[in-house]
Design an enzyme around this catalytic site. Structure first.
Site, PDB file in Angstrom:
ATOM      1  N   CYS A  13      -1.313  -4.957  12.654  1.00 55.23           N
ATOM      2  CA  CYS A  13      -2.250  -3.920  12.230  1.00 55.23           C
ATOM      3  C   CYS A  13      -2.191  -2.802  13.274  1.00 55.23           C
ATOM      4  O   CYS A  13      -1.328  -2.824  14.145  1.00 55.23           O
ATOM      5  CB  CYS A  13      -3.659  -4.458  11.993  1.00 55.23           C
ATOM      6  SG  CYS A  13      -4.532  -5.029  13.446  1.00 55.23           S
ATOM      7  N   CYS A  87      -2.954  -3.970   7.483  1.00 61.36           N
ATOM      8  CA  CYS A  87      -3.617  -2.672   7.615  1.00 61.36           C
ATOM      9  C   CYS A  87      -3.335  -1.841   6.367  1.00 61.36           C
ATOM     10  O   CYS A  87      -2.782  -2.339   5.395  1.00 61.36           O
ATOM     11  CB  CYS A  87      -3.106  -1.960   8.861  1.00 61.36           C
ATOM     12  SG  CYS A  87      -1.293  -1.909   8.967  1.00 61.36           S
ATOM     13  N   CYS A  95       5.255   0.873  11.253  1.00 55.39           N
ATOM     14  CA  CYS A  95       5.704  -0.287  12.020  1.00 55.39           C
ATOM     15  C   CYS A  95       7.223  -0.303  12.134  1.00 55.39           C
ATOM     16  O   CYS A  95       7.919   0.093  11.199  1.00 55.39           O
ATOM     17  CB  CYS A  95       5.244  -1.585  11.355  1.00 55.39           C
ATOM     18  SG  CYS A  95       3.462  -1.823  11.423  1.00 55.39           S
TER      19      CYS A  95
END
Length: 144
Positions: A13, A87, A95
């Site tokens: 997250c 998230c 990411c």
């Protein structure tokens, strides 16, 4: 998936302060002996005190957990069988890609750091997210 080895799971997250910490803890609890769980964030922050309290209510102490950077894990060359973002879709897209990860999953949960209200109102919302993450992790473990 071949059940002859431990399944390595990374939960991600934004700050590694709430949702990914809860998912990691539940995966360790319910996947013991079958899963190796870690969590990290894009911009590691501080553990959310409401999340620490909510997890303590179900007998899991995360108060000593550190928040970790996904980029450190990536740069260390860590490998995973499954990467789960917990998230928003927009944050998940930031990411890094872990090469060779056969399964990537996205489980969007509300961010406890955005909750407003009285102490009890915030705790009720955090408990709701905690319980939803616990259920999702249980389903995931049973399905692997």
């Amino acid at each position: 998936m071949n059940r002859g080895y431990m399944v390595k799971v990374l939960f991600l997250c934004v700050h590694n302060s709430a949702r990914s910490q809860m998912a990691e803890a539940f995966c360790k609890k319910y996947g013991e002996g079958k899963f190796v769980a870690e969590s990290a964030g894009l911009e590691p922050g501080k553990l959310n005190p409401y999340v620490v309290r909510a997890m303590a209510e179900v007998g899991i102490d995360i108060s000593k957990n550190a928040t970790k950077s996904v980029f450190d894990f990536h740069n260390e060359g860590r490998t995973y069988n499954v990467v789960v973002t917990v998230c928003s879709k927009e944050a998940a897209e930031r990411c890094p890609i872990f090469p060779g990860v056969p399964i990537t999953l996205h489980w969007p949960f509300d961010d406890p750091s955005s909750f407003k209200g009285t102490d009890e109102e915030i705790m009720q919302k955090v408990r709701s997210v905690r319980d939803a993450i616990e259920q999702k992790v249980k389903e995931f473990i049973q399905g692997v």
